[in-house]
Design a protein around this motif. Sequence first.
Motif, PDB file in Angstrom:
ATOM      1  N   ASN A 271      44.938  54.797  47.346  1.00  0.00           N
ATOM      2  CA  ASN A 271      45.801  55.867  46.823  1.00  0.00           C
ATOM      3  C   ASN A 271      45.109  56.601  45.674  1.00  0.00           C
ATOM      4  N   ASN A 272      43.839  56.926  45.874  1.00  0.00           N
ATOM      5  CA  ASN A 272      43.006  57.674  44.915  1.00  0.00           C
ATOM      6  C   ASN A 272      42.775  56.948  43.591  1.00  0.00           C
ATOM      7  N   THR A 273      42.823  55.613  43.609  1.00  0.00           N
ATOM      8  CA  THR A 273      42.555  54.788  42.435  1.00  0.00           C
ATOM      9  C   THR A 273      41.594  53.691  42.863  1.00  0.00           C
ATOM     10  N   ASP A 274      40.616  53.355  41.996  1.00  0.00           N
ATOM     11  CA  ASP A 274      39.703  52.278  42.397  1.00  0.00           C
ATOM     12  C   ASP A 274      40.507  50.998  42.626  1.00  0.00           C
ATOM     13  N   VAL A 275      40.030  50.157  43.510  1.00  0.00           N
ATOM     14  CA  VAL A 275      40.793  48.999  43.985  1.00  0.00           C
ATOM     15  C   VAL A 275      41.181  48.038  42.861  1.00  0.00           C
ATOM     16  N   THR A 276      40.308  47.854  41.872  1.00  0.00           N
ATOM     17  CA  THR A 276      40.623  46.940  40.776  1.00  0.00           C
ATOM     18  C   THR A 276      41.770  47.490  39.933  1.00  0.00           C
ATOM     19  N   SER A 277      41.718  48.766  39.618  1.00  0.00           N
ATOM     20  CA  SER A 277      42.795  49.401  38.849  1.00  0.00           C
ATOM     21  C   SER A 277      44.089  49.445  39.649  1.00  0.00           C
ATOM     22  N   PHE A 278      43.963  49.624  40.952  1.00  0.00           N
ATOM     23  CA  PHE A 278      45.148  49.651  41.828  1.00  0.00           C
ATOM     24  C   PHE A 278      45.862  48.302  41.775  1.00  0.00           C
ATOM     25  N   ALA A 279      45.114  47.220  41.843  1.00  0.00           N
ATOM     26  CA  ALA A 279      45.711  45.885  41.757  1.00  0.00           C
ATOM     27  C   ALA A 279      46.363  45.686  40.386  1.00  0.00           C
ATOM     28  N   ALA A 280      45.676  46.097  39.336  1.00  0.00           N
ATOM     29  CA  ALA A 280      46.209  45.946  37.980  1.00  0.00           C
ATOM     30  C   ALA A 280      47.474  46.781  37.777  1.00  0.00           C
ATOM     31  N   GLN A 281      47.507  47.933  38.411  1.00  0.00           N
ATOM     32  CA  GLN A 281      48.664  48.831  38.285  1.00  0.00           C
ATOM     33  C   GLN A 281      49.964  48.148  38.701  1.00  0.00           C
ATOM     34  N   TYR A 282      49.879  47.237  39.664  1.00  0.00           N
ATOM     35  CA  TYR A 282      51.062  46.536  40.162  1.00  0.00           C
ATOM     36  C   TYR A 282      51.177  45.113  39.606  1.00  0.00           C
ATOM     37  N   GLY A 283      50.424  44.819  38.559  1.00  0.00           N
ATOM     38  CA  GLY A 283      50.544  43.515  37.899  1.00  0.00           C
ATOM     39  C   GLY A 283      49.993  42.354  38.701  1.00  0.00           C
ATOM     40  N   ALA A 284      49.089  42.625  39.620  1.00  0.00           N
ATOM     41  CA  ALA A 284      48.515  41.586  40.477  1.00  0.00           C
ATOM     42  C   ALA A 284      47.379  40.890  39.721  1.00  0.00           C
ATOM     43  N   SER A 285      47.721  39.941  38.893  1.00  0.00           N
ATOM     44  CA  SER A 285      46.749  39.342  37.979  1.00  0.00           C
ATOM     45  C   SER A 285      45.654  38.535  38.683  1.00  0.00           C
ATOM     46  N   LYS A 286      46.008  37.785  39.713  1.00  0.00           N
ATOM     47  CA  LYS A 286      45.001  36.955  40.403  1.00  0.00           C
ATOM     48  C   LYS A 286      43.951  37.810  41.102  1.00  0.00           C
ATOM     49  N   THR A 287      44.404  38.814  41.834  1.00  0.00           N
ATOM     50  CA  THR A 287      43.454  39.651  42.569  1.00  0.00           C
ATOM     51  C   THR A 287      42.676  40.568  41.629  1.00  0.00           C
ATOM     52  N   THR A 288      43.321  41.025  40.564  1.00  0.00           N
ATOM     53  CA  THR A 288      42.608  41.850  39.583  1.00  0.00           C
ATOM     54  C   THR A 288      41.493  41.048  38.934  1.00  0.00           C
ATOM     55  N   LYS A 289      41.789  39.805  38.577  1.00  0.00           N
ATOM     56  CA  LYS A 289      40.776  38.950  37.959  1.00  0.00           C
ATOM     57  C   LYS A 289      39.608  38.724  38.914  1.00  0.00           C
ATOM     58  N   TYR A 290      39.913  38.437  40.173  1.00  0.00           N
ATOM     59  CA  TYR A 290      38.873  38.208  41.181  1.00  0.00           C
ATOM     60  C   TYR A 290      38.006  39.456  41.369  1.00  0.00           C
ATOM     61  N   LEU A 291      38.649  40.607  41.530  1.00  0.00           N
ATOM     62  CA  LEU A 291      37.900  41.843  41.725  1.00  0.00           C
ATOM     63  C   LEU A 291      37.079  42.187  40.491  1.00  0.00           C
ATOM     64  N   SER A 292      37.667  42.012  39.331  1.00  0.00           N
ATOM     65  CA  SER A 292      36.988  42.344  38.081  1.00  0.00           C
ATOM     66  C   SER A 292      35.758  41.468  37.843  1.00  0.00           C
ATOM     67  N   MET A 293      35.817  40.205  38.273  1.00  0.00           N
ATOM     68  CA  MET A 293      34.662  39.300  38.138  1.00  0.00           C
ATOM     69  C   MET A 293      33.451  39.842  38.896  1.00  0.00           C
ATOM     70  N   HIS A 294      33.694  40.531  40.010  1.00  0.00           N
ATOM     71  CA  HIS A 294      32.618  41.014  40.869  1.00  0.00           C
ATOM     72  C   HIS A 294      32.295  42.488  40.654  1.00  0.00           C
ATOM     73  N   ALA A 295      33.076  43.155  39.845  1.00  0.00           N
ATOM     74  CA  ALA A 295      32.938  44.602  39.682  1.00  0.00           C
ATOM     75  C   ALA A 295      31.835  44.969  38.697  1.00  0.00           C
ATOM     76  N   PRO A 296      31.219  46.143  38.903  1.00  0.00           N
ATOM     77  CA  PRO A 296      30.303  46.654  37.885  1.00  0.00           C
ATOM     78  C   PRO A 296      31.093  46.943  36.600  1.00  0.00           C
ATOM     79  N   LYS A 297      30.398  47.054  35.501  1.00  0.00           N
ATOM     80  CA  LYS A 297      31.034  47.169  34.186  1.00  0.00           C
ATOM     81  C   LYS A 297      32.100  48.269  34.123  1.00  0.00           C
ATOM     82  N   LYS A 298      31.841  49.414  34.717  1.00  0.00           N
ATOM     83  CA  LYS A 298      32.802  50.524  34.581  1.00  0.00           C
ATOM     84  C   LYS A 298      34.115  50.280  35.326  1.00  0.00           C
TER      85      LYS A 298
END
Length: 129
Positions: A75-102
Amino acid sequence: MKLSPLLLSTLIATAMTSFNLSALDNVALKFEAMDNSRNTLICIASASNNIRKLKALSRMDEYGVRDITENLTCNNTDVTSFAAQYGASKTTKYLSMHAPKKYKINIDDIEIEDIAKNPQGQVIYVVSN
């Protein structure tokens, strides 16, 4: 002021119920795919905090999780921010661990969305780009 045992137990039960409701993962939200692509399914798994499904779908990607975090938008938002937008803490943490710094997100910045604000059964339509 002295609290009666009945009032005290009522307050404790109310507090516990409130905590449990706020900790539920997107109970009031339903994510609906606009297409049947694997990327859209990754978006839905991410936003609905389904870590098991997210990992399974990520393993199917030929380039891996880092590529997903860099290139997938939901929905025009990067996947990590999209997960965070809905309070999905487990998936946000997982994605963020693998994401580039930005694209990294501090897990402490994620807020659990108050499900009382959302009407029951609210549908979020999801499409990947």
